[in-house]
Motif scaffolding. Structure first.
Motif, PDB file in Angstrom:
ATOM      1  N   TYR A   1     -11.998  39.899  67.094  1.00  0.00           N
ATOM      2  CA  TYR A   1     -13.147  39.006  66.967  1.00  0.00           C
ATOM      3  C   TYR A   1     -13.296  38.088  68.179  1.00  0.00           C
ATOM      4  O   TYR A   1     -14.414  37.827  68.639  1.00  0.00           O
ATOM      5  CB  TYR A   1     -13.016  38.168  65.693  1.00  0.00           C
ATOM      6  CG  TYR A   1     -14.079  37.107  65.565  1.00  0.00           C
ATOM      7  CD1 TYR A   1     -15.367  37.436  65.163  1.00  0.00           C
ATOM      8  CD2 TYR A   1     -13.799  35.772  65.865  1.00  0.00           C
ATOM      9  CE1 TYR A   1     -16.361  36.465  65.059  1.00  0.00           C
ATOM     10  CE2 TYR A   1     -14.778  34.795  65.755  1.00  0.00           C
ATOM     11  CZ  TYR A   1     -16.054  35.149  65.353  1.00  0.00           C
ATOM     12  OH  TYR A   1     -17.027  34.181  65.257  1.00  0.00           O
ATOM     13  N   GLN A   2     -12.180  37.591  68.698  1.00  0.00           N
ATOM     14  CA  GLN A   2     -12.248  36.610  69.782  1.00  0.00           C
ATOM     15  C   GLN A   2     -12.882  37.183  71.044  1.00  0.00           C
ATOM     16  O   GLN A   2     -13.413  36.436  71.859  1.00  0.00           O
ATOM     17  CB  GLN A   2     -10.839  36.081  70.098  1.00  0.00           C
ATOM     18  CG  GLN A   2     -10.225  35.269  68.976  1.00  0.00           C
ATOM     19  CD  GLN A   2     -11.013  34.021  68.647  1.00  0.00           C
ATOM     20  OE1 GLN A   2     -11.617  33.395  69.534  1.00  0.00           O
ATOM     21  NE2 GLN A   2     -11.027  33.640  67.377  1.00  0.00           N
ATOM     22  N   ALA A   3     -12.844  38.500  71.192  1.00  0.00           N
ATOM     23  CA  ALA A   3     -13.433  39.128  72.382  1.00  0.00           C
ATOM     24  C   ALA A   3     -14.910  39.469  72.204  1.00  0.00           C
ATOM     25  O   ALA A   3     -15.567  39.887  73.158  1.00  0.00           O
ATOM     26  CB  ALA A   3     -12.651  40.397  72.737  1.00  0.00           C
ATOM     27  N   ILE A   4     -15.439  39.297  70.994  1.00  0.00           N
ATOM     28  CA  ILE A   4     -16.851  39.577  70.747  1.00  0.00           C
ATOM     29  C   ILE A   4     -17.686  38.387  71.226  1.00  0.00           C
ATOM     30  O   ILE A   4     -17.412  37.241  70.853  1.00  0.00           O
ATOM     31  CB  ILE A   4     -17.109  39.838  69.254  1.00  0.00           C
ATOM     32  CG1 ILE A   4     -16.396  41.132  68.825  1.00  0.00           C
ATOM     33  CG2 ILE A   4     -18.606  39.928  68.957  1.00  0.00           C
ATOM     34  CD1 ILE A   4     -16.472  41.409  67.327  1.00  0.00           C
ATOM     35  N   PRO A   5     -18.702  38.605  72.040  1.00  0.00           N
ATOM     36  CA  PRO A   5     -19.489  37.478  72.561  1.00  0.00           C
ATOM     37  C   PRO A   5     -20.122  36.663  71.435  1.00  0.00           C
ATOM     38  O   PRO A   5     -20.638  37.215  70.461  1.00  0.00           O
ATOM     39  CB  PRO A   5     -20.569  38.153  73.408  1.00  0.00           C
ATOM     40  CG  PRO A   5     -19.993  39.490  73.768  1.00  0.00           C
ATOM     41  CD  PRO A   5     -19.159  39.899  72.598  1.00  0.00           C
ATOM     42  N   SER A   6     -20.102  35.349  71.591  1.00  0.00           N
ATOM     43  CA  SER A   6     -20.704  34.471  70.584  1.00  0.00           C
ATOM     44  C   SER A   6     -22.214  34.698  70.483  1.00  0.00           C
ATOM     45  O   SER A   6     -22.808  34.431  69.430  1.00  0.00           O
ATOM     46  CB  SER A   6     -20.407  33.008  70.899  1.00  0.00           C
ATOM     47  OG  SER A   6     -20.927  32.652  72.171  1.00  0.00           O
ATOM     48  N   ALA A   7     -22.827  35.202  71.540  1.00  0.00           N
ATOM     49  CA  ALA A   7     -24.263  35.505  71.487  1.00  0.00           C
ATOM     50  C   ALA A   7     -24.557  36.548  70.424  1.00  0.00           C
ATOM     51  O   ALA A   7     -25.677  36.615  69.908  1.00  0.00           O
ATOM     52  CB  ALA A   7     -24.740  35.997  72.845  1.00  0.00           C
ATOM     53  N   TYR A   8     -23.575  37.361  70.089  1.00  0.00           N
ATOM     54  CA  TYR A   8     -23.713  38.325  69.002  1.00  0.00           C
ATOM     55  C   TYR A   8     -23.230  37.745  67.672  1.00  0.00           C
ATOM     56  O   TYR A   8     -23.926  37.797  66.664  1.00  0.00           O
ATOM     57  CB  TYR A   8     -22.916  39.595  69.308  1.00  0.00           C
ATOM     58  CG  TYR A   8     -23.556  40.519  70.313  1.00  0.00           C
ATOM     59  CD1 TYR A   8     -24.938  40.570  70.500  1.00  0.00           C
ATOM     60  CD2 TYR A   8     -22.771  41.361  71.088  1.00  0.00           C
ATOM     61  CE1 TYR A   8     -25.513  41.429  71.420  1.00  0.00           C
ATOM     62  CE2 TYR A   8     -23.343  42.234  72.012  1.00  0.00           C
ATOM     63  CZ  TYR A   8     -24.702  42.257  72.174  1.00  0.00           C
ATOM     64  OH  TYR A   8     -25.284  43.116  73.081  1.00  0.00           O
ATOM     65  N   SER A   9     -22.040  37.201  67.654  1.00  0.00           N
ATOM     66  CA  SER A   9     -21.457  36.772  66.374  1.00  0.00           C
ATOM     67  C   SER A   9     -22.169  35.578  65.766  1.00  0.00           C
ATOM     68  O   SER A   9     -22.343  35.504  64.545  1.00  0.00           O
ATOM     69  CB  SER A   9     -19.969  36.447  66.566  1.00  0.00           C
ATOM     70  OG  SER A   9     -19.780  35.429  67.536  1.00  0.00           O
ATOM     71  N   GLU A  10     -22.628  34.671  66.597  1.00  0.00           N
ATOM     72  CA  GLU A  10     -23.221  33.434  66.068  1.00  0.00           C
ATOM     73  C   GLU A  10     -24.636  33.631  65.539  1.00  0.00           C
ATOM     74  O   GLU A  10     -25.130  32.835  64.744  1.00  0.00           O
ATOM     75  CB  GLU A  10     -23.227  32.348  67.151  1.00  0.00           C
ATOM     76  CG  GLU A  10     -21.851  31.846  67.524  1.00  0.00           C
ATOM     77  CD  GLU A  10     -21.159  31.140  66.374  1.00  0.00           C
ATOM     78  OE1 GLU A  10     -21.833  30.449  65.593  1.00  0.00           O
ATOM     79  OE2 GLU A  10     -19.931  31.299  66.248  1.00  0.00           O
TER      80      GLU A  10
END
Length: 294
Positions: free
Chosen positions: A263-272
């Motif tokens: 999860y930590q490597a997934i960009p916040s632009a996607y996760s958020e």
């Protein structure tokens, strides 16, 4: 937190699937040429598409995945009844997107999922869609015991898809996921689990089939994207720009890519941007605790 890396992988898997779904939902049923004309190369979760999605809205792929997860969480030893209840509760919300095979099974369900699946297969003359593959990941996330994981993986597939190619794809997929959760390199995990299966001959070359909803075609594309991409972003973006059944291919490939990256490597632009991120956070933590036996 007893194992931060395991939690990061579990959460990455759930988020990865949802991101692939939300990104690919924009381009579902389009051709690559239509996508290029309208979006260039789609990289952002913007909604729209045939389902008129809100930015960050997911489709049936993610919602049914959460149904499987929540059924397992409520009764890990015997989750079928609860998974089915979650499916029907979701169906009653009149979702925008629901596959033809699954819709027909829901209409036929009178207390026996396997009977409804068999009747649907008989009526349609087929049930080899990707609707059970798209939602099977929670079984790999929840159970550390391989035989238990495989039992629930096959069961959740057979509930709606009578065709054995569906349960076979789900088993291969979740065996790959199990390897990734243990920290194995993704290409090694894929090659190990497709060895001796019908997919072994296909993984080294770009698929010569359409990115369709047929489970074999879907899985061939998902495996190709995972082997051909350098990181999580490339996996889900390539899936979205395929068109066809892009949300489901994105969800399937994104789930494994998300485990591998964490999860930590997934960009916040996607996760958020995901509208159900609080739900994903909650289920991720509960799956992690279940896996640890807490």
């Amino acid at each position: 937190m007893k194992d931060d890396r395991l939690y990061d992988r579990i959460k990455g898997g759930l988020y990865g699937g949802a991101i692939g779904d939300a990104l690919g939902g924009t381009t579902e049923f389009m051709t690559p040429q239509e996508i290029r004309a309208k979006y260039g190369y789609l990289k952002e979760i913007i909604g729209g598409g045939v389902w008129q999605l809100e930015p960050g809205e997911v489709t049936d792929d993610t919602m049914m995945t959460l149904g499987v997860a929540e059924g397992i969480l409520e009764n890990p030893a015997a989750p079928m009844e609860l998974i089915g209840r979650k499916f029907m509760e979701w169906y009653e919300t009149k979702p925008k997107d629901i596959g033809n095979i699954i819709r027909r099974v829901f209409e036929h369900y009178k207390g026996d999922w396997f009977e409804a699946a068999a009747r649907t297969d008989q009526e349609l003359g087929r049930s080899g869609g990707n609707g059970s593959l798209m939602r099977c990941l929670p079984a790999a996330l929840a159970y550390s015991n391989l035989s238990e994981m495989e039992r629930v993986t096959k069961m959740q597939s057979d509930m709606t898809h009578y065709d054995k190619r569906c349960s076979e794809a789900c088993l291969i997929y979740n065996r790959i996921a199990a390897r990734l959760l243990r920290g194995e390199e993704i290409r090694s995990a894929i090659r190990s689990e497709v060895s001796g299966t019908e997919y072994e001959a296909y993984i080294e070359e770009k698929p010569d089939c359409e990115p369709s909803g047929y489970v074999v075609h879907t899985f061939r594309w998902a495996l190709h994207l995972l082997l051909d991409s350098s990181d999580f972003n490339e996996v889900v973006q390539q899936a979205a720009n395929l068109g066809g059944d892009s949300d489901t291919i994105g969800a399937i490939a994104g789930g494994l890519a998300g485990i591998y990256s964490g999860y930590q490597a997934i960009p916040s632009a996607y996760s958020e941007v995901l509208l159900i991120k609080d739900h994903l956070d909650d289920v991720s933590m509960r799956l992690y605790r279940l896996r640890l036996g807490e």
